[in-house]
Design a protein around this motif. Structure first.
Motif, PDB file in Angstrom:
ATOM      1  N   GLN A 143       0.420  -1.153   0.394  1.00 19.21           N
ATOM      2  CA  GLN A 143      -0.062  -0.138   0.123  1.00 19.21           C
ATOM      3  C   GLN A 143       0.986   1.109   0.341  1.00 19.21           C
ATOM      4  OE1 GLN A 143      -2.162   1.153   3.299  1.00 19.21           O
ATOM      5  NE2 GLN A 143      -3.473   1.408   2.868  1.00 19.21           N
ATOM      6  N   ALA A 144       1.499   1.357   0.138  1.00 16.44           N
ATOM      7  CA  ALA A 144       2.699   2.515   1.292  1.00 16.44           C
ATOM      8  C   ALA A 144       3.531   2.611  -0.204  1.00 16.44           C
ATOM      9  CB  ALA A 144       3.668   2.010   2.068  1.00 16.44           C
ATOM     10  N   LEU A 145       4.249   1.754  -1.067  1.00 16.55           N
ATOM     11  CA  LEU A 145       4.582   1.389  -2.558  1.00 16.55           C
ATOM     12  C   LEU A 145       3.592   2.345  -3.549  1.00 16.55           C
ATOM     13  CD1 LEU A 145       6.599  -1.514  -2.125  1.00 16.55           C
ATOM     14  CD2 LEU A 145       7.687   0.721  -1.641  1.00 16.55           C
ATOM     15  N   GLU A 146       2.977   2.281  -3.566  1.00 15.97           N
ATOM     16  CA  GLU A 146       1.438   2.339  -4.110  1.00 15.97           C
ATOM     17  C   GLU A 146       0.916   3.889  -4.080  1.00 15.97           C
ATOM     18  OE1 GLU A 146      -1.133   1.714  -7.340  1.00 15.97           O
ATOM     19  OE2 GLU A 146      -0.073   0.820  -6.564  1.00 15.97           O
ATOM     20  N   LEU A 147       1.538   4.497  -3.152  1.00 14.04           N
ATOM     21  CA  LEU A 147       0.888   5.686  -2.659  1.00 14.04           C
ATOM     22  C   LEU A 147       2.413   6.582  -3.177  1.00 14.04           C
ATOM     23  CD1 LEU A 147      -0.192   5.109   0.820  1.00 14.04           C
ATOM     24  CD2 LEU A 147      -1.483   6.065  -0.663  1.00 14.04           C
ATOM     25  N   ARG A 148       3.764   6.043  -3.337  1.00 15.41           N
ATOM     26  CA  ARG A 148       4.270   6.289  -3.300  1.00 15.41           C
ATOM     27  C   ARG A 148       4.567   6.485  -5.105  1.00 15.41           C
ATOM     28  NH1 ARG A 148       9.582   5.054  -5.758  1.00 15.41           N
ATOM     29  NH2 ARG A 148      10.989   7.297  -5.479  1.00 15.41           N
ATOM     30  N   VAL A 149       3.408   5.240  -5.649  1.00 17.35           N
ATOM     31  CA  VAL A 149       3.791   5.466  -6.963  1.00 17.35           C
ATOM     32  C   VAL A 149       2.806   6.403  -7.656  1.00 17.35           C
ATOM     33  CG1 VAL A 149       3.821   4.226  -9.265  1.00 17.35           C
ATOM     34  CG2 VAL A 149       4.869   2.962  -7.675  1.00 17.35           C
ATOM     35  N   ALA A 167      11.700  16.998 -17.117  1.00 17.45           N
ATOM     36  CA  ALA A 167      10.985  16.013 -15.648  1.00 17.45           C
ATOM     37  C   ALA A 167      10.362  15.455 -15.125  1.00 17.45           C
ATOM     38  CB  ALA A 167      11.208  17.027 -15.102  1.00 17.45           C
ATOM     39  N   ALA A 168       9.334  15.681 -15.877  1.00 21.01           N
ATOM     40  CA  ALA A 168       8.228  14.449 -16.198  1.00 21.01           C
ATOM     41  C   ALA A 168       8.528  13.406 -16.420  1.00 21.01           C
ATOM     42  CB  ALA A 168       7.013  14.783 -16.663  1.00 21.01           C
ATOM     43  N   ILE A 169       9.241  13.177 -18.036  1.00 16.23           N
ATOM     44  CA  ILE A 169       9.703  12.167 -18.456  1.00 16.23           C
ATOM     45  C   ILE A 169      10.175  11.634 -17.796  1.00 16.23           C
ATOM     46  CG2 ILE A 169      10.872  10.880 -19.971  1.00 16.23           C
ATOM     47  CD1 ILE A 169       9.754  13.260 -22.617  1.00 16.23           C
ATOM     48  N   ILE A 170      11.057  12.011 -17.072  1.00 18.11           N
ATOM     49  CA  ILE A 170      12.390  11.694 -16.227  1.00 18.11           C
ATOM     50  C   ILE A 170      11.784  10.408 -15.259  1.00 18.11           C
ATOM     51  CG2 ILE A 170      14.046  11.592 -14.778  1.00 18.11           C
ATOM     52  CD1 ILE A 170      15.500  13.865 -16.556  1.00 18.11           C
ATOM     53  N   THR A 171      10.670  11.379 -14.433  1.00 15.46           N
ATOM     54  CA  THR A 171       9.841  10.710 -13.691  1.00 15.46           C
ATOM     55  C   THR A 171       9.393  10.010 -13.543  1.00 15.46           C
ATOM     56  OG1 THR A 171      10.155  13.312 -12.245  1.00 15.46           O
ATOM     57  CG2 THR A 171       8.353  11.203 -11.978  1.00 15.46           C
ATOM     58  N   LEU A 172       8.433   9.712 -14.709  1.00 15.67           N
ATOM     59  CA  LEU A 172       7.450   8.767 -15.067  1.00 15.67           C
ATOM     60  C   LEU A 172       8.118   6.812 -15.754  1.00 15.67           C
ATOM     61  CD1 LEU A 172       5.704  10.654 -17.679  1.00 15.67           C
ATOM     62  CD2 LEU A 172       4.362   9.385 -15.503  1.00 15.67           C
ATOM     63  N   ARG A 173       9.322   8.196 -16.324  1.00  9.85           N
ATOM     64  CA  ARG A 173      10.954   6.730 -16.471  1.00  9.85           C
ATOM     65  C   ARG A 173      11.339   5.960 -15.339  1.00  9.85           C
ATOM     66  NH1 ARG A 173      12.126   6.307 -22.035  1.00  9.85           N
ATOM     67  NH2 ARG A 173      11.770   7.629 -23.181  1.00  9.85           N
ATOM     68  N   GLU A 174      11.848   6.697 -14.179  1.00  9.19           N
ATOM     69  CA  GLU A 174      11.706   6.048 -13.008  1.00  9.19           C
ATOM     70  C   GLU A 174      10.550   4.907 -12.475  1.00  9.19           C
ATOM     71  OE1 GLU A 174      12.306   7.719  -8.200  1.00  9.19           O
ATOM     72  OE2 GLU A 174      12.383   9.000  -9.715  1.00  9.19           O
ATOM     73  N   VAL A 175       9.511   5.109 -12.489  1.00  8.34           N
ATOM     74  CA  VAL A 175       8.535   4.787 -12.184  1.00  8.34           C
ATOM     75  C   VAL A 175       8.153   3.156 -12.873  1.00  8.34           C
ATOM     76  CG1 VAL A 175       5.961   4.673 -12.098  1.00  8.34           C
ATOM     77  CG2 VAL A 175       7.328   7.100 -11.598  1.00  8.34           C
ATOM     78  N   LEU A 176       8.150   3.547 -14.025  1.00  4.26           N
ATOM     79  CA  LEU A 176       7.912   2.237 -15.037  1.00  4.26           C
ATOM     80  C   LEU A 176       9.651   1.550 -14.266  1.00  4.26           C
ATOM     81  CD1 LEU A 176       6.784   4.038 -18.350  1.00  4.26           C
ATOM     82  CD2 LEU A 176       6.212   2.149 -16.935  1.00  4.26           C
ATOM     83  N   ILE A 177      10.668   1.699 -14.416  1.00  5.48           N
ATOM     84  CA  ILE A 177      11.776   0.455 -13.898  1.00  5.48           C
ATOM     85  C   ILE A 177      11.429  -0.099 -12.484  1.00  5.48           C
ATOM     86  CG2 ILE A 177      14.780   1.151 -12.813  1.00  5.48           C
ATOM     87  CD1 ILE A 177      14.560   3.560 -14.975  1.00  5.48           C
ATOM     88  N   GLU A 178      10.878   0.951 -11.192  1.00 11.96           N
ATOM     89  CA  GLU A 178      10.267  -0.081 -10.466  1.00 11.96           C
ATOM     90  C   GLU A 178       9.400  -1.374 -10.469  1.00 11.96           C
ATOM     91  OE1 GLU A 178       9.946   2.554  -7.001  1.00 11.96           O
ATOM     92  OE2 GLU A 178      11.907   3.726  -8.162  1.00 11.96           O
ATOM     93  N   ARG A 179       8.368  -0.251 -11.626  1.00 10.59           N
ATOM     94  CA  ARG A 179       7.247  -0.720 -11.627  1.00 10.59           C
ATOM     95  C   ARG A 179       6.752  -1.032 -13.507  1.00 10.59           C
ATOM     96  NH1 ARG A 179       3.001   0.103  -7.790  1.00 10.59           N
ATOM     97  NH2 ARG A 179       1.889  -1.492  -9.301  1.00 10.59           N
ATOM     98  N   PRO A 180       7.070  -1.797 -14.340  1.00  7.00           N
ATOM     99  CA  PRO A 180       6.925  -1.625 -15.606  1.00  7.00           C
ATOM    100  C   PRO A 180       5.759  -2.233 -16.051  1.00  7.00           C
ATOM    101  CG  PRO A 180       8.347  -4.156 -14.817  1.00  7.00           C
ATOM    102  CD  PRO A 180       7.882  -2.776 -13.318  1.00  7.00           C
ATOM    103  N   ASP A 181       4.771  -3.036 -14.987  1.00 10.13           N
ATOM    104  CA  ASP A 181       3.629  -3.278 -15.261  1.00 10.13           C
ATOM    105  C   ASP A 181       2.881  -2.245 -15.254  1.00 10.13           C
ATOM    106  OD1 ASP A 181       3.702  -2.964 -12.864  1.00 10.13           O
ATOM    107  OD2 ASP A 181       2.764  -5.010 -12.868  1.00 10.13           O
ATOM    108  N   ARG A 182       2.917  -1.229 -15.016  1.00  9.95           N
ATOM    109  CA  ARG A 182       1.945   0.441 -14.360  1.00  9.95           C
ATOM    110  C   ARG A 182       1.811   0.873 -15.373  1.00  9.95           C
ATOM    111  NH1 ARG A 182       0.262   1.899  -9.385  1.00  9.95           N
ATOM    112  NH2 ARG A 182      -0.198   4.564  -9.700  1.00  9.95           N
ATOM    113  N   GLU A 183       0.178   0.472 -16.184  1.00  6.94           N
ATOM    114  CA  GLU A 183       0.061   0.934 -17.485  1.00  6.94           C
ATOM    115  C   GLU A 183      -0.524   2.412 -17.105  1.00  6.94           C
ATOM    116  OE1 GLU A 183      -3.306  -0.692 -19.269  1.00  6.94           O
ATOM    117  OE2 GLU A 183      -1.929  -2.513 -19.309  1.00  6.94           O
ATOM    118  N   SER A 184      -0.694   3.122 -16.068  1.00  7.19           N
ATOM    119  CA  SER A 184      -1.215   4.358 -16.003  1.00  7.19           C
ATOM    120  C   SER A 184      -0.020   5.571 -16.458  1.00  7.19           C
ATOM    121  CB  SER A 184      -1.669   5.145 -14.330  1.00  7.19           C
ATOM    122  OG  SER A 184      -1.210   4.732 -13.293  1.00  7.19           O
ATOM    123  N   SER A 185       1.211   4.695 -15.701  1.00  2.36           N
ATOM    124  CA  SER A 185       2.332   5.686 -15.582  1.00  2.36           C
ATOM    125  C   SER A 185       2.702   5.639 -18.085  1.00  2.36           C
ATOM    126  CB  SER A 185       3.610   5.028 -14.976  1.00  2.36           C
ATOM    127  OG  SER A 185       2.845   5.230 -13.054  1.00  2.36           O
TER     128      SER A 185
END
Length: 505
Positions: A143-149, A167-185
């Motif tokens: 739950q806490a990690l989901e909140l961080r995403v 900056a937005a692109i860098i942040t979203l790429r960071e999310v997809l490295i941690e959560r490669p299945d994150r479709e919203s990102s």
């Protein structure tokens, strides 16, 4: 209040990491179950696992005594018979702060939001609840990690609104490295790249996510993401909407504005709002046309007005057998992933911030609504549910609030107010004795009163009163802006009739 108890990483007290692993486990376990009694045996399992000391109770007592000296002054560990409980003021624990980030950010101006988002992200110093590892800790960690995403996505959206696309692109790429299945990102990154003239990179994001889903889970991306890929391929992406006051991921789901005034039932509004601060599930009950939806909507607005996220799902048009989790998730725009069920996606979204879920018109789906409510309440301790129905839903913990026709004074006010939309001299009706007679004959039923008021556009008040012996003929003029079931008295009954079994009809 400053954060002085941290579990979003290795446990820290007053900003300092606790050197003792056993003390860290004790604090983490108490925070995990904060406000609740935790048995000595359960705490001993958290702290020592299978290698228990000779006298676990005595060893635990000594450990608790040491940790008490390290806690902030306003946090206490209460000793009960055979158990302990952590009591800490609101805002002292980092996890509690993060649980409410959406409501906190939504109250800020757009220019203030990026810094506030970064402050929330700075609370994460490592893996949440890293010091303990049981099923409750794993769930809290996820739950806490989901909140961080969610915070990272909000940071990206804020950057886009500010024109800082890189900056937005860098942040979203960071999310997809941690959560490669994150479709919203992935969707937000694809759209951002495409609008920056980087179509090949946008399509590569889709291809990478598609390959990951196929290799890891054997599934395809959701249709929504596939449609986005096609739109990018065809250079057919719809124009960007005008910037809103807040990014999508942090915008509070607001109740729609009323088309007209809310009349009467002040006691009900205040009573229901107060009840929802003490209990988690309330059903507003009453027959068709009695004003359940108007009342519940007003209560939801009042709750939203104090900062609670409110999401609304209208169920009247759903047929029996509908996948209710998927329908509700779609109607409140809950983010979904190809790797999780609609019910899990809905539960995760509702658990991401203190929320009031408002389910309107549940009576024809009682069994499936009851099952869904039980599941959602069990998955999110900060969720509250307000429902309307003509029958009790029957879920454990349901509190029922029955409403009847309006008192005569309120009924007269409602009729005169709605008549104002039908004829200019409606103000004079407030002192007309015939209005009282009409309200009494209609039993103070709001829908009947509103239909009668709209009838003034084509007939007189005397004709309305004399025609009450044939109410359906007189009050069957449609209100085009109303839901189908509320366009006439006959439609209200027909909506109910069509949902009966043949033997019941």
């Amino acid at each position: 209040m400053a954060v002085t108890i941290s579990v979003l990483g290795r446990v820290r007290l007053r900003g300092q990491e606790i050197p003792s692993a056993r003390q860290r486990r004790l604090v983490a376990a108490l925070v995990l179950h904060r406000g609740s009694d935790v048995s000595s045996g359960r705490l001993a399992e958290y702290i020592w696992g299978e290698q228990q000391p000779a006298d676990p109770s005595a060893a635990l007592h000594t450990l608790v005594s040491r940790v008490r000296t390290m806690l902030p002054d306003t946090a206490i560990i209460e000793s009960l018979r055979g158990s302990y409980r952590l009591v800490a003021p609101t805002g002292m624990i980092d996890l509690d702060r993060v649980l409410h980030w959406r409501a906190a950010i939504a109250e800020l101006n757009t220019s203030e939001q990026p810094a506030a988002i970064d402050e929330f992200l700075a609370l994460y110093t490592g893996e949440p609840f890293v010091d303990i590892d049981d099923i409750d800790a794993i769930a809290a960690r996820e739950q806490a990690l989901e909140l961080r995403v969610g915070l990272l996505e909000a940071r990206a959206e804020s950057a886009i609104l500010a024109g800082n696309v890189d900056a937005a692109i860098i942040t979203l790429r960071e999310v997809l490295i941690e959560r490669p299945d994150r479709e919203s990102s992935a969707a937000l990154l694809m759209e951002t790249l495409y609008r920056s003239g980087r179509q090949p990179e946008a399509l590569a994001v889709y291809a990478t996510l598609r390959d990951h889903l196929l290799n890891e889970f054997g599934v395809d991306p959701t249709p929504r993401l596939s449609e986005l890929e096609v739109a990018i391929l065809r250079h057919d992406l719809t124009p960007t909407a005008p910037p809103a006051d807040a990014p999508r991921s942090i915008r509070r789901a607001t109740m729609p504005h009323r088309a007209n005034s809310f009349v009467g039932r002040g006691h009900d509004v205040d009573g229901l709002a107060a009840l929802l601060t003490r209990v988690r599930f309330v059903t507003v009950l009453g027959p068709g046309g009695i004003g359940k939806t108007s009342l519940a909507s007003e209560v939801a607005r009042k709750v939203e007005g104090v900062g609670t996220r409110v999401v609304v799902a209208e169920l009247a048009d759903l047929a029996e057998g509908t996948d209710l989790s998927a329908a509700v998730a779609g109607r409140i725009e809950a983010p979904t992933q190809a790797t999780e069920s609609p019910q899990d996606a809905l539960a995760h979204h509702l658990a991401s911030a203190p929320t009031l879920l408002y389910l309107d018109n549940c009576e024809h789906l009682l069994e499936s609504v009851a099952d869904l409510i039980a599941t959602l309440l069990g998955a999110s301790p900060t969720l509250r549910i307000l429902a309307t129905s003509r029958e009790p839903i029957g879920t454990e913990g349901e509190h029922r609030w029955v409403i009847h026709g309006l008192p005569i004074a309120d009924a007269e006010q409602l009729f005169a107010d709605r008549a104002g939309a039908a004829r200019a001299e409606a103000e004079s009706l407030r002192s007309d004795a015939r209005v009282r007679l009409l309200c009494e004959r209609l039993d103070g039923v709001p829908l009947a009163l509103e239909l009668a008021a709209s009838a003034l556009a084509y007939t007189s008040l005397d004709e309305i009163i004399s025609g009450l012996d044939n109410r359906f003929e007189l009050l069957n003029r449609n209100r085009r802006s109303a839901p189908d079931r509320h366009q006439s008295l006959e439609a209200t009954l027909d909506w109910s009739y069509q949902r009966l079994q043949p033997f019941e009809q």
